[in-house]
Write a protein that holds these residues in place. Structure first.
Motif, PDB file in Angstrom:
ATOM      1  N   PRO A   1      95.289  97.630  61.982  1.00  0.00           N
ATOM      2  CA  PRO A   1      94.387  98.775  62.194  1.00  0.00           C
ATOM      3  C   PRO A   1      93.283  98.418  63.186  1.00  0.00           C
ATOM      4  O   PRO A   1      92.777  97.289  63.190  1.00  0.00           O
ATOM      5  N   CYS A   2      92.923  99.354  64.032  1.00  0.00           N
ATOM      6  CA  CYS A   2      91.863  99.097  65.007  1.00  0.00           C
ATOM      7  C   CYS A   2      90.499  99.127  64.327  1.00  0.00           C
ATOM      8  O   CYS A   2      90.138 100.115  63.687  1.00  0.00           O
ATOM      9  N   ARG A   3      89.748  98.041  64.506  1.00  0.00           N
ATOM     10  CA  ARG A   3      88.394  97.955  63.974  1.00  0.00           C
ATOM     11  C   ARG A   3      87.418  97.804  65.133  1.00  0.00           C
ATOM     12  O   ARG A   3      87.794  97.450  66.249  1.00  0.00           O
ATOM     13  N   PHE A   4      86.143  98.047  64.852  1.00  0.00           N
ATOM     14  CA  PHE A   4      85.114  97.801  65.865  1.00  0.00           C
ATOM     15  C   PHE A   4      84.836  96.298  65.907  1.00  0.00           C
ATOM     16  O   PHE A   4      84.225  95.742  65.005  1.00  0.00           O
ATOM     17  N   MET A   5      85.283  95.658  66.982  1.00  0.00           N
ATOM     18  CA  MET A   5      85.132  94.207  67.107  1.00  0.00           C
ATOM     19  C   MET A   5      83.814  93.814  67.766  1.00  0.00           C
ATOM     20  O   MET A   5      83.305  92.726  67.559  1.00  0.00           O
ATOM     21  N   LEU A   6      83.272  94.719  68.589  1.00  0.00           N
ATOM     22  CA  LEU A   6      82.055  94.385  69.338  1.00  0.00           C
ATOM     23  C   LEU A   6      81.002  95.436  69.040  1.00  0.00           C
ATOM     24  O   LEU A   6      81.205  96.622  69.311  1.00  0.00           O
ATOM     25  N   ASN A   7      79.872  94.974  68.513  1.00  0.00           N
ATOM     26  CA  ASN A   7      78.817  95.894  68.097  1.00  0.00           C
ATOM     27  C   ASN A   7      77.471  95.442  68.651  1.00  0.00           C
ATOM     28  O   ASN A   7      77.197  94.247  68.746  1.00  0.00           O
ATOM     29  N   LYS A   8      76.638  96.422  69.026  1.00  0.00           N
ATOM     30  CA  LYS A   8      75.296  96.168  69.555  1.00  0.00           C
ATOM     31  C   LYS A   8      75.347  95.227  70.751  1.00  0.00           C
ATOM     32  O   LYS A   8      74.661  94.199  70.803  1.00  0.00           O
ATOM     33  N   LEU A   9      76.164  95.610  71.710  1.00  0.00           N
ATOM     34  CA  LEU A   9      76.312  94.847  72.943  1.00  0.00           C
ATOM     35  C   LEU A   9      75.045  94.979  73.778  1.00  0.00           C
ATOM     36  O   LEU A   9      74.522  96.073  73.965  1.00  0.00           O
ATOM     37  N   ARG A  10      74.557  93.863  74.307  1.00  0.00           N
ATOM     38  CA  ARG A  10      73.353  93.859  75.136  1.00  0.00           C
ATOM     39  C   ARG A  10      73.610  93.010  76.380  1.00  0.00           C
ATOM     40  O   ARG A  10      73.841  91.813  76.276  1.00  0.00           O
ATOM     41  N   CYS A  11      73.553  93.661  77.543  1.00  0.00           N
ATOM     42  CA  CYS A  11      73.811  92.981  78.813  1.00  0.00           C
ATOM     43  C   CYS A  11      72.650  93.208  79.766  1.00  0.00           C
ATOM     44  O   CYS A  11      71.868  94.148  79.595  1.00  0.00           O
ATOM     45  N   SER A  12      72.552  92.370  80.780  1.00  0.00           N
ATOM     46  CA  SER A  12      71.514  92.527  81.796  1.00  0.00           C
ATOM     47  C   SER A  12      72.062  93.329  82.971  1.00  0.00           C
ATOM     48  O   SER A  12      73.237  93.686  83.003  1.00  0.00           O
ATOM     49  N   ASN A  13      71.201  93.581  83.942  1.00  0.00           N
ATOM     50  CA  ASN A  13      71.609  94.359  85.116  1.00  0.00           C
ATOM     51  C   ASN A  13      72.543  93.589  86.038  1.00  0.00           C
ATOM     52  O   ASN A  13      73.192  94.185  86.905  1.00  0.00           O
TER      53      ASN A  13
END
Length: 200
Positions: free
Chosen positions: A122-134
């Protein structure tokens, strides 16, 4: 005794985690999940789909010197313009457009891969609250919650469109025209006067 209790607790937590990834029928076969019982390190995050945004996470198990991968979805929590552009940069594009909280097909499946085993899960949310720079060009350079956290609520899928504008170069050709001027010079020959003297 304390070490044994800690080990037992870790095993219970791991099995609970495994039960969220696999269905009950799949859990009956230990070979499908035994790699999750070992300490692991996340080594790669790859984009495998944009509608909805789906990734593949690859892990290395030092104790076994083996790798396994699990695909899953990216949660829309904290996903904004910077994160969308980072994803598109990893795909070789420069522009990003995205839609949050999009719907997903009920039969959307993900995979668990280990050695020659490729199991639909089953597909689950693997990546949560992703924070990247510019300027981030790799999702591994971003910060995010634990990959197997599953803390994201349902219906928080992301649709992402990546594009690269085509630059148009305007070429101007200059034609240089040389105007040749021909000058005609008229030579005036002076007239010699003859003195006619009439004799009287």
């Amino acid at each position: 005794m304390v070490v044994f209790k800690l080990f037992t607790l870790v095993m219970i937590l791991t099995l609970l985690q495994v039960s969220q990834i696999f269905s009950q029928d799949e859990i009956k076969c230990p070979r499908h999940y035994n790699v999750l019982l070992y300490p692991r390190e996340l080594t790669q995050i790859s984009i495998i789909n944009q509608f909805p945004l789906k990734i593949q996470t690859t892990f290395h198990i030092f104790q076994l010197n083996q790798t396994f991968s699990v695909s899953g979805l990216v949660c829309s929590d904290n996903f904004n313009r910077r994160e969308a552009q980072t994803v598109c940069r990893t795909l070789g594009h420069t522009e990003a457009k995205f839609t949050k909280n999009s719907s997903v097909h009920e039969e959307e499946v993900c995979t668990f891969n280990h050695k020659d085993q490729h199991i639909n899960v089953p597909c689950r949310f693997m990546l949560n609250k992703l924070r990247c720079s510019n300027t981030t060009i790799d999702l591994m350079q971003c910060s995010f919650d634990s990959v197997f956290n599953f803390d994201c609520k349902s219906e928080k899928y992301i649709d992402l469109t990546c594009t690269t504008p085509i630059s148009t170069t305007r070429r101007t050709t200059t034609v240089k025209t040389t105007l040749e001027t021909t000058t005609t010079t008229s030579e005036i020959v002076p007239t010699t006067e003859t003195d006619f003297t009439a004799e009287v």
